[in-house]
Write an enzyme that holds these catalytic residues in place. Structure first.
Site, PDB file in Angstrom:
ATOM      1  N   PRO A   2      -9.868 -64.714  30.544  1.00 11.27           N
ATOM      2  CG  PRO A   2     -10.006 -63.641  28.490  1.00 11.27           C
ATOM      3  CD  PRO A   2      -9.059 -63.915  29.612  1.00 11.27           C
ATOM      4  CD  GLU A   3     -12.598 -68.841  34.514  1.00 16.03           C
ATOM      5  OE1 GLU A   3     -13.532 -69.657  34.679  1.00 16.03           O
ATOM      6  OE2 GLU A   3     -12.059 -68.247  35.470  1.00 16.03           O
ATOM      7  NE  ARG A 109      -2.426 -58.526  33.129  1.00 11.44           N
ATOM      8  CZ  ARG A 109      -2.744 -59.078  34.287  1.00 11.44           C
ATOM      9  NH1 ARG A 109      -2.349 -60.304  34.565  1.00 11.44           N
ATOM     10  NH2 ARG A 109      -3.488 -58.428  35.166  1.00 11.44           N
TER      11      ARG A 109
END
Length: 270
Positions: A2-3, A109
């Site tokens: 995600p940016e 993750r």
């Protein structure tokens, strides 16, 4: 990963539903993500009202008055609002209950983070050295030129450097440089004022367009309501190797810069 647009879309969705609401329950299912989860998080948040949610770069700051809960989504994390009786999935690592709504952190993750901060959050080591916010008034061509002065690295990895400007990750660096007509391989410290005057508005326009579209869902990202973003349908160059440039028709090229994929148009970007 995600940016900035994806994090901002998450912030907007959560703030609209949770600001002013009181925490009634905290549930943790793992001891740690990237860092250990606060052992006393339930005590700190119990019956606290969420005053505001702010963003610094890709970090979210949940203001509870007595302190801030800092959350980073890592590479695969997402924050979703679910019904209080919805069973957790395998990678749902902690919940913050607000009556009938639950804020749930999902992170396959486990590279995300949740930390409790007291005092000024801007002084925390994770935030203290961050560069300019690209959507702020302080991010100007002159300011960017000063930050790039003397740097020999290429312009694309330079604008991905969080010490220079925050939140412009791989997707939006490629998109912004195409919008500005700038070759991603040019040395950052050699960009003339005319190029900087194109690049800064291009970064701002790209990020704002992505926020309006709900962000880019390329792999793991989902909005707080569980829906996907659709800015990927409007990408100018990213993920479009060998496809025609939307501006001139020239095939988009793919190259590697610092082990990251860079997409650009050899005709439009000089």
């Amino acid at each position: 990963m995600p940016e900035l647009p994806e994090v901002e879309v998450t912030r907007l969705g959560l703030a609209a539903r949770l600001t002013g609401e009181k925490v009634d329950k905290v549930t943790t299912r793992v001891p740690a993500l990237r860092y250990p989860l606060p052992a006393d998080l339930s005590r700190r948040l119990a019956m606290r009202v969420l005053r505001d949610i702010r963003r610094r770069g890709k970090y979210l700051l949940f203001d509870f008055g007595t302190g801030h809960l800092l959350i980073h989504l890592g590479m695969s994390g997402s924050l979703r609002l679910v019904a209080g009786n919805e069973p957790p999935l395998r990678h749902d690592h902690f919940d913050i209950g607000f009556g009938s709504l639950v804020l749930r952190m999902h992170d396959p993750r486990r590279f995300g983070a949740a930390l409790w901060l007291e005092g000024d959050p801007a002084a925390h080591p994770l935030l203290a050295r961050l560069g300019a916010e690209p959507l702020s008034r302080q991010f100007t061509p002159r300011a960017l030129g000063a930050a790039l002065a003397g740097r020999k690295m290429a312009i694309k990895p330079a604008i991905m450097d969080a010490g220079i400007v925050v939140g412009v990750g791989n997707i939006y660096a490629s998109e912004s440089l195409h919008r500005a007509g700038i070759d991603p391989r040019l040395p950052a410290g050699e960009l003339r004022p005319a190029r900087l005057a194109r690049l800064v508005p291009a970064v701002k326009a790209t990020l704002r367009a992505a926020i309006r579209a709900g962000g880019s869902t390329v792999r793991d990202y989902v909005r707080s309501d569980g829906g996907a973003g659709d800015f990927q349908q409007r990408h100018r160059v990213y993920g479009r190797a060998d496809q025609p440039c939307r501006q001139c028709g020239t095939p988009i090229r793919l190259l590697r810069q610092g082990n990251r994929a860079t997409y650009f148009c050899p005709c439009c970007q000089r």
